[in-house]
Each structure stands twice: as structure tokens, then as C-alpha cells.
Design a protein around this motif. Structure first.
Motif, mmCIF file in Angstrom:
data_model
loop_
_atom_site.group_PDB
_atom_site.id
_atom_site.type_symbol
_atom_site.label_atom_id
_atom_site.label_comp_id
_atom_site.label_asym_id
_atom_site.label_seq_id
_atom_site.Cartn_x
_atom_site.Cartn_y
_atom_site.Cartn_z
ATOM 1 N N VAL A 46 0.843 -1.196 0.000
ATOM 2 C CA VAL A 46 0.000 0.000 0.000
ATOM 3 C C VAL A 46 0.879 1.248 0.000
ATOM 4 C CG1 VAL A 46 -1.683 1.325 1.326
ATOM 5 C CG2 VAL A 46 -1.950 -1.148 1.106
ATOM 6 N N LEU A 47 1.901 1.239 0.859
ATOM 7 C CA LEU A 47 2.833 2.366 0.881
ATOM 8 C C LEU A 47 3.555 2.511 -0.454
ATOM 9 C CD1 LEU A 47 4.471 2.024 4.414
ATOM 10 C CD2 LEU A 47 2.954 3.837 3.631
ATOM 11 N N GLU A 77 1.410 4.364 -2.952
ATOM 12 C CA GLU A 77 1.318 5.796 -2.640
ATOM 13 C C GLU A 77 2.643 6.508 -2.907
ATOM 14 O OE1 GLU A 77 -2.132 5.683 0.801
ATOM 15 O OE2 GLU A 77 -0.038 5.669 1.412
ATOM 16 N N TYR A 78 3.749 5.857 -2.609
ATOM 17 C CA TYR A 78 5.046 6.475 -2.860
ATOM 18 C C TYR A 78 5.312 6.657 -4.352
ATOM 19 C CZ TYR A 78 6.309 5.586 2.045
ATOM 20 O OH TYR A 78 6.367 5.570 3.423
ATOM 21 N N GLY A 117 3.012 6.996 -6.611
ATOM 22 C CA GLY A 117 2.128 8.083 -7.029
ATOM 23 C C GLY A 117 2.680 9.444 -6.651
ATOM 24 N N LEU A 118 3.230 9.547 -5.437
ATOM 25 C CA LEU A 118 3.832 10.811 -4.996
ATOM 26 C C LEU A 118 5.046 11.160 -5.844
ATOM 27 C CD1 LEU A 118 3.971 13.150 -2.993
ATOM 28 C CD2 LEU A 118 5.273 11.637 -1.446
ATOM 29 N N ARG A 149 5.600 15.577 2.296
ATOM 30 C CA ARG A 149 4.451 14.777 1.874
ATOM 31 C C ARG A 149 4.714 13.285 2.039
ATOM 32 N NH1 ARG A 149 4.304 19.486 0.394
ATOM 33 N NH2 ARG A 149 2.406 20.621 -0.215
ATOM 34 N N VAL A 204 2.082 11.042 4.088
ATOM 35 C CA VAL A 204 1.521 9.830 3.476
ATOM 36 C C VAL A 204 1.819 8.601 4.329
ATOM 37 C CG1 VAL A 204 1.778 8.244 1.528
ATOM 38 C CG2 VAL A 204 1.485 10.685 1.107
ATOM 39 N N THR A 205 3.041 8.514 4.826
ATOM 40 C CA THR A 205 3.436 7.357 5.641
ATOM 41 C C THR A 205 2.601 7.256 6.905
ATOM 42 O OG1 THR A 205 5.713 7.523 4.814
ATOM 43 C CG2 THR A 205 5.360 6.224 6.822
ATOM 44 N N THR A 233 -1.169 6.545 6.382
ATOM 45 C CA THR A 233 -1.438 5.188 5.906
ATOM 46 C C THR A 233 -1.174 4.148 6.983
ATOM 47 O OG1 THR A 233 -0.851 5.812 3.641
ATOM 48 C CG2 THR A 233 -0.834 3.464 4.172
#
Length: 212
Positions: A158-159, A162-163, A165-166, A183, A187-188, A191
């Protein structure tokens, strides 16, 4: 009820429990291998995007490195790091599972010895039940360890999403340094905290289930 009948009933119950444990452990292994494939697909997709960003610029015959260098930021490095963790924990969970399911050669040889010793049926069933109890304890420990490894693998994937995507967002916006790091931290935390709480609550609710 005669002792033999009681032992027969107990054996059926223990066999059902062992079968449920085996199914749970096999399910962990299947989910682990699916997670490994997902990780490899995500990393492959990111590397493909990185490779495409090195295409020739419309105004130059030289490779354009601006976008690709923007993709290689703290977020992308973090994504690759958690991808490695996710693959490793998923692989360990997958490799461990088959080694703790079923009866070993020693148990089978011991059962043959019991039958050859002329012990009565009730005593033989009693020894079988003791063997079942031993394997239930082993499978219980294995299930807890493998489930924990799988949870870590799922959390990190999951991380990873998101990473990545960032990282792409930072490259598109032309951001780097402090912007990405802040950010990344947000995010971390946003999540991990709810996911860890959810995993903990799920473990509490299922602790007394068939996997025990």
C-alpha cells in the motif's frame, strides 16, 4: 459413551481442526505469492514509465532527462525500498508455509511402530490424538508468524503504491527536496496508523478462530 467412541469423536474433531489450519496456511501462501506478483508488476510499471521519460525531446536529438530525474526522488527511492521489503516478507511467508503442514515422516514411522507393538485401539487412538495436538500447536504458531509476515507485506505494498504516485506527482509539478519529504512523511503516517490499528483489531477478533 465408551472410551473408544469418545476417542473417535475427538479424533474427528481434531482432524477437522487440522484441515482448517491447513487451509488457512495454504491461503496465506497463495496471498503471499499474489502480493509478490503485484509488487513486481508495480516496479516493472514504474521502470517502464522511467524508461519512456528518457525518450527524445521534440526539439532535440538528445535524450530528455528532466522528467526522469524528477521521478528519481525520495518518494521513488522509498517506494523501491518498501517494494523490496514487501517481496522479501511475502517470499518468506510463502516458503515457510508448506514446511509446517501435515504429518512428518517420523510421525508416520511412529504410527507404524505403534501398530506393530500390539497396542489396543483405544491406546493407539490416544497416541494419534497426542500427535494431532502437537501439530495443532505447530500450525497455530506457524499461522501467527506467516500472517504477521503477510500483513507486513500487504502494508508495504500500500505504501509502495502511494510512494510511486507521490513520485510521479512530484515529477509533474517539478517539486523536490523539502516538498517531497514533507508529503512523504504525511503519506506514511496517514497510511500506517489506521492500517496498523485495523490489523490489530482483526487479530483480536480472530485470535480464537479456527487458526488457533
Amino acid at each position: 459413551m465408551a472410551r473408544r467412541d469418545q476417542l473417535d469423536a475427538a479424533r474427528e474433531e481434531s482432524r477437522a481442526r487440522l484441515e482448517n489450519q491447513r487451509e488457512l496456511l495454504n491461503n496465506v501462501g497463495e496471498r503471499a505469492i499474489r502480493n509478490i506478483r503485484l509488487n513486481l508488476a508495480l516496479v516493472g510499471l514504474f521502470l517502464s514509465v522511467l524508461g519512456l521519460s528518457l525518450g527524445p525531446s521534440p526539439n532535440s536529438t538528445e535524450p530528455e532527462l528532466v522528467v526522469s530525474s524528477g521521478l528519481l526522488n525520495a518518494a521513488s527511492y522509498a517506494a523501491l525500498g518498501v517494494a523490496a521489503v514487501s517481496v522479501f516478507t511475502g517470499l518468506v511467508a510463502y516458503v515457510r508455509t508448506p514446511t509446517v503442514v501435515g504429518l512428518g515422516r517420523g510421525d508416520i514411522e511412529q504410527a507404524i511402530d505403534y501398530a506393530g507393538d500390539g497396542v489396543d485401539d483405544a491406546e493407539f487412538l490416544d497416541r494419534v490424538l497426542r500427535s494431532h495436538r502437537k501439530w495443532m500447536h505447530r500450525n497455530k504458531r506457524a499461522n501467527r508468524v506467516d500472517t504477521a509476515l503477510l500483513n507486513v507485506s500487504l502494508l508495504t505494498v500500500v505504501l509502495e503504491l502511494e510512494y510511486f504516485g507521490l513520485s510521479v506527482l512530484a515529477a509533474v509539478r517539478g517539486e523536490s527536496g523539502v516538498w517531497v519529504n514533507r508529503r512523504l512523511l504525511v503519506v506514511t503516517l496517514s497510511t500506517l496508523v489506521p492500517l496498523v490499528v485495523a490489523v490489530y483489531l482483526k487479530d483480536q477478533f480472530t485470535k480464537s478462530g479456527v487458526g488457533d
